[in-house]
Design a protein around this motif. Structure first.
Motif, PDB file in Angstrom:
ATOM      1  N   MET A   1       0.842  -1.177   0.000  1.00  0.00           N
ATOM      2  CA  MET A   1       0.000   0.000   0.000  1.00  0.00           C
ATOM      3  C   MET A   1       0.889   1.242   0.000  1.00  0.00           C
ATOM      4  O   MET A   1       1.916   1.274   0.673  1.00  0.00           O
ATOM      5  CB  MET A   1      -0.879  -0.002   1.247  1.00  0.00           C
ATOM      6  CG  MET A   1      -1.792   1.183   1.336  1.00  0.00           C
ATOM      7  SD  MET A   1      -2.881   1.013   2.760  1.00  0.00           S
ATOM      8  CE  MET A   1      -3.322   2.703   2.940  1.00  0.00           C
ATOM      9  N   LYS A   2       0.463   2.260  -0.741  1.00  0.00           N
ATOM     10  CA  LYS A   2       1.196   3.521  -0.769  1.00  0.00           C
ATOM     11  C   LYS A   2       1.197   4.144   0.624  1.00  0.00           C
ATOM     12  O   LYS A   2       0.174   4.190   1.292  1.00  0.00           O
ATOM     13  CB  LYS A   2       0.533   4.464  -1.788  1.00  0.00           C
ATOM     14  CG  LYS A   2       1.330   5.681  -2.089  1.00  0.00           C
ATOM     15  CD  LYS A   2       0.703   6.488  -3.214  1.00  0.00           C
ATOM     16  CE  LYS A   2       1.510   7.751  -3.423  1.00  0.00           C
ATOM     17  NZ  LYS A   2       0.912   8.648  -4.368  1.00  0.00           N
ATOM     18  N   ARG A   3       2.325   4.639   1.063  1.00  0.00           N
ATOM     19  CA  ARG A   3       2.495   5.133   2.421  1.00  0.00           C
ATOM     20  C   ARG A   3       1.938   6.535   2.632  1.00  0.00           C
ATOM     21  O   ARG A   3       1.380   6.852   3.678  1.00  0.00           O
ATOM     22  CB  ARG A   3       3.975   5.144   2.772  1.00  0.00           C
ATOM     23  CG  ARG A   3       4.277   5.586   4.185  1.00  0.00           C
ATOM     24  CD  ARG A   3       5.777   5.614   4.463  1.00  0.00           C
ATOM     25  NE  ARG A   3       6.435   4.362   4.225  1.00  0.00           N
ATOM     26  CZ  ARG A   3       6.614   3.409   5.139  1.00  0.00           C
ATOM     27  NH1 ARG A   3       6.156   3.582   6.354  1.00  0.00           N
ATOM     28  NH2 ARG A   3       7.235   2.295   4.841  1.00  0.00           N
ATOM     29  N   SER A   4       2.080   7.412   1.654  1.00  0.00           N
ATOM     30  CA  SER A   4       1.659   8.801   1.852  1.00  0.00           C
ATOM     31  C   SER A   4       1.362   9.459   0.520  1.00  0.00           C
ATOM     32  O   SER A   4       1.505   8.854  -0.536  1.00  0.00           O
ATOM     33  CB  SER A   4       2.746   9.580   2.589  1.00  0.00           C
ATOM     34  OG  SER A   4       3.915   9.622   1.793  1.00  0.00           O
TER      35      SER A   4
ATOM     36  N   LEU B   1      -3.637   9.258  -2.590  1.00  0.00           N
ATOM     37  CA  LEU B   1      -3.988   7.844  -2.690  1.00  0.00           C
ATOM     38  C   LEU B   1      -4.913   7.545  -3.860  1.00  0.00           C
ATOM     39  O   LEU B   1      -4.996   6.403  -4.296  1.00  0.00           O
ATOM     40  CB  LEU B   1      -4.644   7.378  -1.382  1.00  0.00           C
ATOM     41  CG  LEU B   1      -3.774   7.513  -0.130  1.00  0.00           C
ATOM     42  CD1 LEU B   1      -4.553   7.064   1.096  1.00  0.00           C
ATOM     43  CD2 LEU B   1      -2.477   6.751  -0.268  1.00  0.00           C
TER      44      LEU B   1
ATOM     45  N   ALA C   1      -5.937   6.698  -7.194  1.00  0.00           N
ATOM     46  CA  ALA C   1      -5.104   6.104  -8.249  1.00  0.00           C
ATOM     47  C   ALA C   1      -5.114   6.928  -9.528  1.00  0.00           C
ATOM     48  O   ALA C   1      -4.064   7.130 -10.149  1.00  0.00           O
ATOM     49  CB  ALA C   1      -5.575   4.678  -8.532  1.00  0.00           C
TER      50      ALA C   1
ATOM     51  N   SER D   1      -3.195  10.306  -8.894  1.00  0.00           N
ATOM     52  CA  SER D   1      -1.771  10.014  -8.735  1.00  0.00           C
ATOM     53  C   SER D   1      -1.139   9.658 -10.082  1.00  0.00           C
ATOM     54  O   SER D   1      -0.039  10.117 -10.405  1.00  0.00           O
ATOM     55  CB  SER D   1      -1.593   8.869  -7.738  1.00  0.00           C
ATOM     56  OG  SER D   1      -0.241   8.638  -7.485  1.00  0.00           O
TER      57      SER D   1
ATOM     58  N   GLU E   1       3.313  17.355  -4.442  1.00  0.00           N
ATOM     59  CA  GLU E   1       3.837  16.375  -5.389  1.00  0.00           C
ATOM     60  C   GLU E   1       4.337  16.976  -6.696  1.00  0.00           C
ATOM     61  O   GLU E   1       5.033  16.298  -7.448  1.00  0.00           O
ATOM     62  CB  GLU E   1       2.762  15.320  -5.670  1.00  0.00           C
ATOM     63  CG  GLU E   1       2.385  14.563  -4.412  1.00  0.00           C
ATOM     64  CD  GLU E   1       1.723  13.230  -4.683  1.00  0.00           C
ATOM     65  OE1 GLU E   1       1.844  12.702  -5.799  1.00  0.00           O
ATOM     66  OE2 GLU E   1       1.092  12.721  -3.741  1.00  0.00           O
TER      67      GLU E   1
END
Length: 151
Positions: free
Chosen positions: A1-4, A7, A9, A12, A61
């Protein structure tokens, strides 16, 4: 699972495809997203999620080189404008007529991210940039004039 980070999909994934000068539009719940636009719909209910939360997460990001908003934002929603100026320090700020944000700018965007925001003039364009120190920070590289102040 992506940590941070983000989220969602689809969002992202789109962020990972953006390159220098690409435009990402983050809009309020009432924005007329063009039929042929890459639409990422995050809206769940009124102000869920809100505009600032989505912009804040995206800003963590992306390298944002420019911010474009309707020419009404500085005078008609000064709190939003002040928040944008504080969050996107170092970005070039421009304005466009509101009708152009709703039309031409939306068609230029690589993706349109719809939030649940009930935020007047809450339609913000983010132009992607480059991390100047990482690209131009070596001694043997000629730094383009527009990036010299960012080193």
């Amino acid at each position: 699972m992506k940590r941070s980070g983000i989220l969602n999909a689809e969002l992202s994934g789109v962020l990972a495809t953006l390159g220098h000068t690409d435009l990402l539009l983050v809009v309020d719940a009432g924005f007329p997203v063009p039929r042929d636009a890459h639409r990422i719909d995050l809206a769940l209910a009124e102000n869920l999620p809100d505009l600032r939360t989505v912009l804040d997460l995206i800003a963590d990001e992306l390298v944002v080189e420019g911010v474009v908003r309707a020419e009404d934002v500085p005078t008609h929603n000064p709190r939003l404008d002040a928040w944008l100026q504080e969050r996107f320090t170092g970005a070039e700020f421009t304005t466009r007529p509101h009708a152009e944000v709703l039309g031409g700018l939306a068609r230029q965007a690589k993706a349109v991210v719809r939030t649940g925001a009930f935020e007047p003039w809450g339609n913000i364009g983010l132009y992607c940039g480059v991390d100047a120190p990482r690209w131009f920070g070596r001694k043997d590289i000629v730094v383009p004039e527009e990036y010299a102040s960012k080193l």
